[in-house]
Scaffold this motif. Structure first.
Motif, PDB file in Angstrom:
ATOM      1  N   VAL A  13       2.072   3.919 -16.183  1.00 19.51           N
ATOM      2  CA  VAL A  13       2.322   3.405 -14.839  1.00 19.51           C
ATOM      3  C   VAL A  13       0.989   2.974 -14.251  1.00 19.51           C
ATOM      4  O   VAL A  13       0.092   3.793 -14.049  1.00 19.51           O
ATOM      5  CB  VAL A  13       2.989   4.472 -13.939  1.00 19.51           C
ATOM      6  CG1 VAL A  13       3.202   3.922 -12.532  1.00 19.51           C
ATOM      7  CG2 VAL A  13       4.305   4.939 -14.547  1.00 19.51           C
ATOM      8  N   VAL A  15      -0.896   1.379 -11.043  1.00 14.44           N
ATOM      9  CA  VAL A  15      -0.708   1.267  -9.594  1.00 14.44           C
ATOM     10  C   VAL A  15      -1.629   0.174  -9.084  1.00 14.44           C
ATOM     11  O   VAL A  15      -2.847   0.242  -9.278  1.00 14.44           O
ATOM     12  CB  VAL A  15      -1.029   2.613  -8.897  1.00 14.44           C
ATOM     13  CG1 VAL A  15      -0.787   2.513  -7.401  1.00 14.44           C
ATOM     14  CG2 VAL A  15      -0.213   3.749  -9.509  1.00 14.44           C
ATOM     15  N   ALA A  22       0.148  -7.199  -9.143  1.00  9.95           N
ATOM     16  CA  ALA A  22       1.005  -6.574 -10.153  1.00  9.95           C
ATOM     17  C   ALA A  22       1.530  -7.622 -11.131  1.00  9.95           C
ATOM     18  O   ALA A  22       1.580  -7.385 -12.348  1.00  9.95           O
ATOM     19  CB  ALA A  22       2.160  -5.838  -9.481  1.00  9.95           C
ATOM     20  N   ARG A  43       8.145  -1.688  -6.272  1.00 10.88           N
ATOM     21  CA  ARG A  43       7.460  -1.490  -4.993  1.00 10.88           C
ATOM     22  C   ARG A  43       7.478   0.000  -4.683  1.00 10.88           C
ATOM     23  O   ARG A  43       8.516   0.647  -4.760  1.00 10.88           O
ATOM     24  CB  ARG A  43       8.178  -2.266  -3.886  1.00 10.88           C
ATOM     25  CG  ARG A  43       7.506  -2.131  -2.545  1.00 10.88           C
ATOM     26  CD  ARG A  43       8.311  -2.888  -1.476  1.00 10.88           C
ATOM     27  NE  ARG A  43       7.762  -2.657  -0.175  1.00 10.88           N
ATOM     28  CZ  ARG A  43       8.068  -1.634   0.624  1.00 10.88           C
ATOM     29  NH1 ARG A  43       8.957  -0.739   0.234  1.00 10.88           N
ATOM     30  NH2 ARG A  43       7.504  -1.490   1.798  1.00 10.88           N
ATOM     31  N   ASP A  44       6.337   0.535  -4.308  1.00  9.63           N
ATOM     32  CA  ASP A  44       6.213   1.959  -4.017  1.00  9.63           C
ATOM     33  C   ASP A  44       5.614   2.121  -2.626  1.00  9.63           C
ATOM     34  O   ASP A  44       4.405   1.992  -2.453  1.00  9.63           O
ATOM     35  CB  ASP A  44       5.305   2.623  -5.069  1.00  9.63           C
ATOM     36  CG  ASP A  44       5.174   4.123  -4.865  1.00  9.63           C
ATOM     37  OD1 ASP A  44       6.173   4.762  -4.488  1.00  9.63           O
ATOM     38  OD2 ASP A  44       4.078   4.643  -5.106  1.00  9.63           O
ATOM     39  N   GLN A  56       2.363  -0.122  -2.273  1.00  8.33           N
ATOM     40  CA  GLN A  56       1.663  -0.367  -3.533  1.00  8.33           C
ATOM     41  C   GLN A  56       2.711  -0.885  -4.506  1.00  8.33           C
ATOM     42  O   GLN A  56       3.913  -0.720  -4.293  1.00  8.33           O
ATOM     43  CB  GLN A  56       1.079   0.934  -4.081  1.00  8.33           C
ATOM     44  CG  GLN A  56       0.029   1.543  -3.205  1.00  8.33           C
ATOM     45  CD  GLN A  56      -0.398   2.910  -3.726  1.00  8.33           C
ATOM     46  OE1 GLN A  56       0.399   3.680  -4.233  1.00  8.33           O
ATOM     47  NE2 GLN A  56      -1.661   3.208  -3.580  1.00  8.33           N
ATOM     48  N   TRP A  57       2.255  -1.499  -5.569  1.00  6.03           N
ATOM     49  CA  TRP A  57       3.166  -1.967  -6.603  1.00  6.03           C
ATOM     50  C   TRP A  57       2.830  -1.275  -7.913  1.00  6.03           C
ATOM     51  O   TRP A  57       1.663  -1.096  -8.242  1.00  6.03           O
ATOM     52  CB  TRP A  57       3.074  -3.485  -6.745  1.00  6.03           C
ATOM     53  CG  TRP A  57       3.830  -4.147  -5.643  1.00  6.03           C
ATOM     54  CD1 TRP A  57       3.394  -4.354  -4.365  1.00  6.03           C
ATOM     55  CD2 TRP A  57       5.157  -4.622  -5.692  1.00  6.03           C
ATOM     56  NE1 TRP A  57       4.372  -4.944  -3.625  1.00  6.03           N
ATOM     57  CE2 TRP A  57       5.467  -5.130  -4.410  1.00  6.03           C
ATOM     58  CE3 TRP A  57       6.123  -4.686  -6.695  1.00  6.03           C
ATOM     59  CZ2 TRP A  57       6.706  -5.685  -4.113  1.00  6.03           C
ATOM     60  CZ3 TRP A  57       7.355  -5.251  -6.397  1.00  6.03           C
ATOM     61  CH2 TRP A  57       7.644  -5.741  -5.116  1.00  6.03           C
ATOM     62  N   LEU A  58       3.873  -0.881  -8.608  1.00  7.33           N
ATOM     63  CA  LEU A  58       3.715  -0.212  -9.896  1.00  7.33           C
ATOM     64  C   LEU A  58       4.120  -1.174 -11.001  1.00  7.33           C
ATOM     65  O   LEU A  58       5.109  -1.894 -10.878  1.00  7.33           O
ATOM     66  CB  LEU A  58       4.616   1.024  -9.970  1.00  7.33           C
ATOM     67  CG  LEU A  58       4.519   2.014  -8.812  1.00  7.33           C
ATOM     68  CD1 LEU A  58       5.508   3.158  -9.024  1.00  7.33           C
ATOM     69  CD2 LEU A  58       3.114   2.523  -8.640  1.00  7.33           C
ATOM     70  N   GLY A  82      -6.914  -1.250  -9.151  1.00  7.05           N
ATOM     71  CA  GLY A  82      -5.824  -0.290  -9.290  1.00  7.05           C
ATOM     72  C   GLY A  82      -6.218   0.832 -10.237  1.00  7.05           C
ATOM     73  O   GLY A  82      -7.397   0.994 -10.570  1.00  7.05           O
ATOM     74  N   TRP A  83      -5.242   1.586 -10.670  1.00  9.32           N
ATOM     75  CA  TRP A  83      -5.490   2.690 -11.600  1.00  9.32           C
ATOM     76  C   TRP A  83      -4.222   2.962 -12.399  1.00  9.32           C
ATOM     77  O   TRP A  83      -3.140   2.491 -12.070  1.00  9.32           O
ATOM     78  CB  TRP A  83      -5.950   3.945 -10.859  1.00  9.32           C
ATOM     79  CG  TRP A  83      -4.905   4.528  -9.933  1.00  9.32           C
ATOM     80  CD1 TRP A  83      -3.978   5.475 -10.237  1.00  9.32           C
ATOM     81  CD2 TRP A  83      -4.691   4.190  -8.563  1.00  9.32           C
ATOM     82  NE1 TRP A  83      -3.193   5.740  -9.150  1.00  9.32           N
ATOM     83  CE2 TRP A  83      -3.606   4.981  -8.109  1.00  9.32           C
ATOM     84  CE3 TRP A  83      -5.305   3.313  -7.675  1.00  9.32           C
ATOM     85  CZ2 TRP A  83      -3.144   4.909  -6.810  1.00  9.32           C
ATOM     86  CZ3 TRP A  83      -4.821   3.233  -6.384  1.00  9.32           C
ATOM     87  CH2 TRP A  83      -3.767   4.014  -5.949  1.00  9.32           C
ATOM     88  N   ARG A  84      -4.388   3.737 -13.464  1.00 14.02           N
ATOM     89  CA  ARG A  84      -3.256   4.160 -14.296  1.00 14.02           C
ATOM     90  C   ARG A  84      -2.934   5.599 -13.960  1.00 14.02           C
ATOM     91  O   ARG A  84      -3.796   6.466 -13.943  1.00 14.02           O
ATOM     92  CB  ARG A  84      -3.606   4.059 -15.788  1.00 14.02           C
ATOM     93  CG  ARG A  84      -2.431   4.428 -16.711  1.00 14.02           C
ATOM     94  CD  ARG A  84      -2.837   4.308 -18.173  1.00 14.02           C
ATOM     95  NE  ARG A  84      -3.938   5.202 -18.492  1.00 14.02           N
ATOM     96  CZ  ARG A  84      -3.788   6.487 -18.866  1.00 14.02           C
ATOM     97  NH1 ARG A  84      -2.599   7.032 -18.978  1.00 14.02           N
ATOM     98  NH2 ARG A  84      -4.846   7.210 -19.143  1.00 14.02           N
ATOM     99  N   GLU A  85      -1.663   5.850 -13.652  1.00  9.74           N
ATOM    100  CA  GLU A  85      -1.201   7.214 -13.397  1.00  9.74           C
ATOM    101  C   GLU A  85      -0.959   7.899 -14.729  1.00  9.74           C
ATOM    102  O   GLU A  85      -0.320   7.323 -15.610  1.00  9.74           O
ATOM    103  CB  GLU A  85       0.117   7.201 -12.598  1.00  9.74           C
ATOM    104  CG  GLU A  85      -0.027   6.865 -11.150  1.00  9.74           C
ATOM    105  CD  GLU A  85      -0.638   7.985 -10.338  1.00  9.74           C
ATOM    106  OE1 GLU A  85      -0.339   9.171 -10.584  1.00  9.74           O
ATOM    107  OE2 GLU A  85      -1.442   7.649  -9.443  1.00  9.74           O
TER     108      GLU A  85
END
Length: 87
Positions: A13, A15, A22, A43-44, A56-58, A82-85
């Motif tokens: 995921v 972010v 995205a 969409r988050d 934020q968008w995932l 962004g970053w990776r969960e």
């Protein structure tokens, strides 16, 4: 006796700050990582926020064979702020 290699299905995921970003990352995934299945864009909304601007968008990438490099995905997400969960 032969050992069967167990591959764990992974879901990455990423972010990202907005929808346009995205979508760019989803395209870059195909180019850089050979992701064949189109990633899911989600969409988050941030906790407690109703304003669409605060969403934020995932980018959800299914990795059934566990082949995509997490460090490479981290770098890609970071290029787009962004970053990776970790799941």
């Amino acid at each position: 006796m032969s050992e069967a290699r167990h591959v764990r299905h992974v879901r990455h995921v990423l972010v990202l700050p907005d929808r346009d970003t995205a979508e760019e990352v989803a395209e870059a995934l195909a180019e850089r990582f050979g992701v064949a299945e189109e990633p899911q864009l989600v969409r988050d909304a941030l906790a407690g926020e109703d304003d669409a601007e605060d969403a934020q968008w995932l980018v959800v990438v299914e990795d059934p064979d566990g082949v995509y490099d997490p460090a490479g995905l981290d770098r890609l997400a970071a290029e787009y702020e962004g970053w990776r969960e970790a799941e």
